[in-house]
Design a protein around this motif. Sequence first.
Motif, PDB file in Angstrom:
ATOM      1  N   PRO A 111     -27.018  15.325 -10.025  1.00  0.00           N
ATOM      2  CA  PRO A 111     -25.777  14.943  -9.345  1.00  0.00           C
ATOM      3  C   PRO A 111     -24.536  15.325 -10.159  1.00  0.00           C
ATOM      4  O   PRO A 111     -24.531  15.273 -11.390  1.00  0.00           O
ATOM      5  CB  PRO A 111     -25.883  13.425  -9.221  1.00  0.00           C
ATOM      6  N   VAL A 112     -23.494  15.726  -9.429  1.00  0.00           N
ATOM      7  CA  VAL A 112     -22.206  16.074 -10.028  1.00  0.00           C
ATOM      8  C   VAL A 112     -21.153  15.211  -9.349  1.00  0.00           C
ATOM      9  O   VAL A 112     -21.057  15.192  -8.125  1.00  0.00           O
ATOM     10  CB  VAL A 112     -21.881  17.571  -9.806  1.00  0.00           C
ATOM     11  N   SER A 113     -20.384  14.491 -10.131  1.00  0.00           N
ATOM     12  CA  SER A 113     -19.337  13.638  -9.550  1.00  0.00           C
ATOM     13  C   SER A 113     -17.992  14.369  -9.549  1.00  0.00           C
ATOM     14  O   SER A 113     -17.782  15.307 -10.319  1.00  0.00           O
ATOM     15  CB  SER A 113     -19.226  12.326 -10.328  1.00  0.00           C
ATOM     16  N   GLY A 114     -17.126  13.940  -8.646  1.00  0.00           N
ATOM     17  CA  GLY A 114     -15.761  14.451  -8.616  1.00  0.00           C
ATOM     18  C   GLY A 114     -15.547  15.733  -7.827  1.00  0.00           C
ATOM     19  O   GLY A 114     -14.452  16.275  -7.830  1.00  0.00           O
ATOM     20  N   ILE A 115     -16.592  16.218  -7.142  1.00  0.00           N
ATOM     21  CA  ILE A 115     -16.440  17.424  -6.313  1.00  0.00           C
ATOM     22  C   ILE A 115     -16.817  17.055  -4.885  1.00  0.00           C
ATOM     23  O   ILE A 115     -17.989  16.777  -4.589  1.00  0.00           O
ATOM     24  CB  ILE A 115     -17.323  18.588  -6.813  1.00  0.00           C
ATOM     25  N   GLY A 116     -15.826  17.024  -4.010  1.00  0.00           N
ATOM     26  CA  GLY A 116     -16.068  16.710  -2.607  1.00  0.00           C
ATOM     27  C   GLY A 116     -16.644  15.328  -2.407  1.00  0.00           C
ATOM     28  O   GLY A 116     -16.456  14.421  -3.220  1.00  0.00           O
ATOM     29  N   ASP A 117     -17.377  15.173  -1.300  1.00  0.00           N
ATOM     30  CA  ASP A 117     -18.012  13.888  -0.987  1.00  0.00           C
ATOM     31  C   ASP A 117     -19.327  13.719  -1.734  1.00  0.00           C
ATOM     32  O   ASP A 117     -19.744  12.601  -2.007  1.00  0.00           O
ATOM     33  CB  ASP A 117     -18.257  13.790   0.526  1.00  0.00           C
ATOM     34  N   GLU A 118     -19.998  14.829  -2.010  1.00  0.00           N
ATOM     35  CA  GLU A 118     -21.231  14.809  -2.787  1.00  0.00           C
ATOM     36  C   GLU A 118     -21.490  16.211  -3.306  1.00  0.00           C
ATOM     37  O   GLU A 118     -21.109  17.195  -2.680  1.00  0.00           O
ATOM     38  CB  GLU A 118     -22.420  14.300  -1.950  1.00  0.00           C
ATOM     39  N   ALA A 119     -22.128  16.280  -4.463  1.00  0.00           N
ATOM     40  CA  ALA A 119     -22.416  17.579  -5.066  1.00  0.00           C
ATOM     41  C   ALA A 119     -23.554  17.427  -6.070  1.00  0.00           C
ATOM     42  O   ALA A 119     -23.802  16.339  -6.598  1.00  0.00           O
ATOM     43  CB  ALA A 119     -21.177  18.136  -5.771  1.00  0.00           C
ATOM     44  N   TYR A 120     -24.240  18.552  -6.313  1.00  0.00           N
ATOM     45  CA  TYR A 120     -25.286  18.577  -7.329  1.00  0.00           C
ATOM     46  C   TYR A 120     -25.485  20.001  -7.824  1.00  0.00           C
ATOM     47  O   TYR A 120     -25.114  20.968  -7.163  1.00  0.00           O
ATOM     48  CB  TYR A 120     -26.611  18.009  -6.792  1.00  0.00           C
ATOM     49  N   LEU A 121     -26.066  20.095  -9.022  1.00  0.00           N
ATOM     50  CA  LEU A 121     -26.523  21.374  -9.547  1.00  0.00           C
ATOM     51  C   LEU A 121     -28.013  21.441  -9.283  1.00  0.00           C
ATOM     52  O   LEU A 121     -28.737  20.466  -9.511  1.00  0.00           O
ATOM     53  CB  LEU A 121     -26.255  21.488 -11.049  1.00  0.00           C
TER      54      LEU A 121
END
Length: 164
Positions: A111-121
Amino acid sequence: MAHLRKFSLMAATFLVITCAVHSAKAAEPPADLCSLLPAADVSKIMGRAYDPPEKSVAPRPFANTATGTDCHYSSKNSGSKLWFRAYVDPSPAAAAELFAKLSKFFGTPTPVSGIGDEAYLDAQHALHARKGKVRFYINLGVDNFTPTIEKQIKDLGSKVAGQL
């Protein structure tokens, strides 16, 4: 005095309707999805010059879903390539459902926080993100993934999400 109240009510109603219409239009992504990630921004974030993207149609992930847009950027000097793919779904709920469904195909997500509503690598270090009804993917396609490259990919994702 009654005319003044009536005028004030009409002006307030007009203002609310105008703001609502403007907000609805502002939420719509651009027709040219590659414009969400201009080559100048890619060049600045990546620290080397990139050509404008070559655009093509991205395939539907599943039957009865929308096609997307592929934007392929080539570095002018280093030969490195960047791939940006974006889809506009009918609604934020449809985009969230597809985002969750597709995440199962890319290995264990980080998970990656702070990008859009949800994001992940994903397992190959590509960024998958969703904001509203737009889903997008950014892949630098490098073998030696470093913290610097991770930051650059996240910065590119933030740039895209910030325009939606």
